[in-house]
Design an enzyme around this catalytic site. Structure first.
Site, PDB file in Angstrom:
ATOM      1  N   ARG A 198       0.116  -7.114   3.471  1.00 26.71           N
ATOM      2  CA  ARG A 198      -1.538  -6.935   3.117  1.00 26.71           C
ATOM      3  C   ARG A 198      -1.834  -8.256   2.113  1.00 26.71           C
ATOM      4  O   ARG A 198      -2.894  -8.663   2.297  1.00 26.71           O
ATOM      5  CB  ARG A 198      -1.632  -5.695   2.235  1.00 26.71           C
ATOM      6  CG  ARG A 198      -1.801  -4.528   3.042  1.00 26.71           C
ATOM      7  CD  ARG A 198      -2.361  -3.094   2.319  1.00 26.71           C
ATOM      8  NE  ARG A 198      -1.132  -2.532   1.368  1.00 26.71           N
ATOM      9  CZ  ARG A 198      -0.324  -1.560   1.970  1.00 26.71           C
ATOM     10  NH1 ARG A 198      -0.554  -1.074   2.934  1.00 26.71           N
ATOM     11  NH2 ARG A 198       0.377  -1.225   0.998  1.00 26.71           N
ATOM     12  N   PHE A 214      -6.873   0.183  12.825  1.00 29.03           N
ATOM     13  CA  PHE A 214      -5.940   1.247  12.410  1.00 29.03           C
ATOM     14  C   PHE A 214      -5.858   1.020  10.977  1.00 29.03           C
ATOM     15  O   PHE A 214      -4.807   1.038  10.556  1.00 29.03           O
ATOM     16  CB  PHE A 214      -4.409   0.957  13.136  1.00 29.03           C
ATOM     17  CG  PHE A 214      -4.610   0.869  14.762  1.00 29.03           C
ATOM     18  CD1 PHE A 214      -4.491   2.018  15.491  1.00 29.03           C
ATOM     19  CD2 PHE A 214      -4.557  -0.307  15.153  1.00 29.03           C
ATOM     20  CE1 PHE A 214      -4.623   1.680  16.950  1.00 29.03           C
ATOM     21  CE2 PHE A 214      -4.428  -0.303  16.721  1.00 29.03           C
ATOM     22  CZ  PHE A 214      -4.289   0.680  17.639  1.00 29.03           C
ATOM     23  N   ASP A 283      -2.594  -2.790  13.058  1.00 25.79           N
ATOM     24  CA  ASP A 283      -1.373  -2.075  12.527  1.00 25.79           C
ATOM     25  C   ASP A 283      -1.196  -0.737  13.098  1.00 25.79           C
ATOM     26  O   ASP A 283      -1.580   0.240  12.466  1.00 25.79           O
ATOM     27  CB  ASP A 283      -1.485  -2.045  11.103  1.00 25.79           C
ATOM     28  CG  ASP A 283      -0.212  -1.579  10.158  1.00 25.79           C
ATOM     29  OD1 ASP A 283       0.789  -1.607  10.943  1.00 25.79           O
ATOM     30  OD2 ASP A 283      -0.305  -1.292   9.121  1.00 25.79           O
ATOM     31  N   CYS A 323       5.761  -1.078  14.215  1.00 30.04           N
ATOM     32  CA  CYS A 323       6.331  -0.146  13.341  1.00 30.04           C
ATOM     33  C   CYS A 323       7.483   0.702  14.108  1.00 30.04           C
ATOM     34  O   CYS A 323       8.117   1.753  13.643  1.00 30.04           O
ATOM     35  CB  CYS A 323       5.625   0.344  12.322  1.00 30.04           C
ATOM     36  SG  CYS A 323       4.546   1.927  12.984  1.00 30.04           S
TER      37      CYS A 323
HETATM   38  N1  SAH Z   1      -2.732  -0.434   7.920  1.00 31.53           N
HETATM   39  C1  SAH Z   1      -2.612   0.910   7.573  1.00 31.53           C
HETATM   40  C2  SAH Z   1      -1.712   1.755   8.072  1.00 31.53           C
HETATM   41  C3  SAH Z   1      -1.921   2.285   9.631  1.00 31.53           C
HETATM   42  S1  SAH Z   1      -1.248   3.487  10.181  1.00 31.53           S
HETATM   43  C4  SAH Z   1      -2.119   0.515   5.878  1.00 31.53           C
HETATM   44  O1  SAH Z   1      -1.778  -0.768   5.562  1.00 31.53           O
HETATM   45  O2  SAH Z   1      -2.351   1.516   5.183  1.00 31.53           O
HETATM   46  C5  SAH Z   1      -1.936   3.743  11.656  1.00 31.53           C
HETATM   47  C6  SAH Z   1      -3.191   4.501  11.640  1.00 31.53           C
HETATM   48  O3  SAH Z   1      -3.845   4.346  13.177  1.00 31.53           O
HETATM   49  C7  SAH Z   1      -3.483   5.887  11.030  1.00 31.53           C
HETATM   50  O4  SAH Z   1      -4.547   5.798  10.136  1.00 31.53           O
HETATM   51  C8  SAH Z   1      -4.251   6.536  12.375  1.00 31.53           C
HETATM   52  O5  SAH Z   1      -5.116   7.317  11.859  1.00 31.53           O
HETATM   53  C9  SAH Z   1      -4.595   5.500  13.264  1.00 31.53           C
HETATM   54  N2  SAH Z   1      -4.651   5.603  14.616  1.00 31.53           N
HETATM   55  C10 SAH Z   1      -3.795   6.165  15.496  1.00 31.53           C
HETATM   56  N3  SAH Z   1      -4.215   5.978  16.806  1.00 31.53           N
HETATM   57  C11 SAH Z   1      -5.379   5.245  16.841  1.00 31.53           C
HETATM   58  C12 SAH Z   1      -6.205   4.899  17.644  1.00 31.53           C
HETATM   59  N4  SAH Z   1      -6.029   4.956  19.143  1.00 31.53           N
HETATM   60  N5  SAH Z   1      -7.429   4.436  17.280  1.00 31.53           N
HETATM   61  C13 SAH Z   1      -7.726   4.235  16.154  1.00 31.53           C
HETATM   62  N6  SAH Z   1      -6.999   4.482  15.072  1.00 31.53           N
HETATM   63  C14 SAH Z   1      -5.764   5.022  15.417  1.00 31.53           C
END
Ligand code: SAH
Length: 382
Positions: A198, A214, A283, A323
């Site tokens: 980040r 995401f 992510d 991940c």
């Molecule tokens: N980048 C974030 C962590 C991401 S976790 C950080 O630094 O805190 C992954 C995220 O993807 C979750 O919030 C989940 O709700 C979202 N997600 C999962 N599948 C998805 C999709 N198809 N489209 C959009 N978001 C999605």
């Protein structure tokens, strides 16, 4: 202590100090219940001590010392800042298979994800209770690996000792404020493992238009906005995550746009609309739970990365992550090469990232490395 005897020729991994003994490697086990065992080779050599798990394919997890000592050493390797968020114990990689302890502004949140961690529960809690800087301890139980171990997965969260955390715990990360929902958020509430990535994205954001896919509670987007981005769009499929992302943006006095959408569909919509971005973050959640899902996962990673590559303006930057522990770093790069080829654009690797330093990887436990990131810059646009 009860003994677990390995089959002839099946002691190699234990001799290499890998902490997992699979059920198929065991000849005889003089135990039925989760409890401490001594692991010996077919020739009778003592290989170490562990805890038996009757329900799991990983039938024994090894521990190389006393759990109190291992926790003390893990804590000594971290800095527990009063307002910070930090992983204090990173399971196998700190010598305690299955035990995760994250701490948010003094509120420790545990995950006892193995029979071993569960077996030492009382001793673990006794050590944590006396630690300066830890105000209280709670735990999350809604974890797949607990189910595999035959351990209860409900309630989602419960308080264990000391002070109860507020509904939202505010932490400060690199000077930015984030609200953490330890009761219902993902994992223990926050993706501490992406802290360093980040910061890197924040440092690359100046004057750029940013698309954070995401987004969860908005981490990358808030860093980008703080780093001087021209505009930030935060996309997630979860309304609850975005609600918290909005509050996190407000808490830091930055502006972002929030879009509740499926990233797979939203990227296509942006492509059809001819939109461009200078910096895109991908992510996603874990696409592969195991090696058997790797090929399907690869298609998912290629799809979103190809779409994102096409959406970049000339000289644009893509910060992309995986991940999935089952996906190695080189395989992830191979997928990115294929996506770049199909996008008919050229990229340079600006940086590669891994999980943050408070999520170390034990040399003898390759599974410990799960989070990989690649920062690409488009070049030679025609
Ligand atoms: N980048 C974030 C962590 C991401 S976790 C950080 O630094 O805190 C992954 C995220 O993807 C979750 O919030 C989940 O709700 C979202 N997600 C999962 N599948 C998805 C999709 N198809 N489209 C959009 N978001 C999605």
């Amino acid at each position: 202590m009860q003994q677990v005897v390995l089959k002839p020729g099946r002691d190699h991994s234990a001799k290499l100090r890998h902490p997992w003994i699979f059920s198929g490697a065991i000849a005889t086990a003089a135990c039925q219940d989760a409890g401490e065992v001594e692991v010996v080779s077919a020739k009778g050599e003592v290989l170490g001590r562990g805890v038996y798990s009757p329900a799991s394919q990983i039938r024994v997890r090894m521990i190389a010392g006393e759990v109190e000592t291992l926790i003390d050493q893990a804590l000594a390797r971290r800095t527990l800042a009063p307002a910070g968020g930090v992983r204090l114990v990173n399971a196998e990689n700190d010598g305690i298979p299955g035990l995760v302890v994250d701490c948010y502004a003094g509120y420790a949140v545990c995950q006892f994800t193995s029979a071993l961690a569960e077996h030492y529960r009382a001793r673990i809690l006794a050590v944590l209770s006396g630690k300066p800087g830890i105000k209280g301890v709670s735990e999350r139980l809604d974890i797949d690996s607990r189910a595999k171990e035959g351990l209860p997965t409900a309630p989602k969260w419960r308080q264990l000792q000391g002070e109860e955390p507020p509904e939202l715990v505010e932490i400060v990360e690199n000077g930015l404020k984030f609200l953490v929902d330890v009761r219902t958020g993902h994992k223990t509430g926050f993706y501490l493992d992406q802290r360093e990535a980040r910061a890197l994205v924040g440092s690359l954001a100046k004057d750029r238009t940013v698309l954070n896919c995401f987004a969860y509670t908005g981490g990358f987007g808030v860093y980008a906005a703080q780093g001087g981005a021209r505009a930030v769009v935060q996309v997630d499929i979860s309304a609850a995550a975005l609600a918290l992302a909005r509050r996190n943006a407000e808490a830091n006095g930055v502006q972002c746009e929030f879009v509740e959408a499926d990233v797979f569909k939203y990227l296509r919509r942006l492509r059809d609309e001819g939109r461009k971005f200078d910096l895109i973050v991908l992510d996603p959640p874990k696409f592969a739970e195991s090696k058997s899902q790797l090929m399907k996962a690869a298609r998912g990673y290629k799809d979103i990365n190809l779409l994102a590559m096409k959406l970049l303006s000339p000289g644009g930057v893509l910060a992309t992550f995986s991940c999935s522990g089952a996906m190695g770093e080189e395989f992830f790069l191979t997928i990115l090469r294929e996506a770049a080829l199909d996008s008919a654009r050229n990229f340079q690797i600006v940086a590669r990232t891994r999980q943050a330093a408070d999520h170390p990887v034990a040399l003898d436990f390759p599974e410990g490395l799960y989070l990989k990131g690649v920062v690409l810059r488009e070049y030679q646009s025609l």
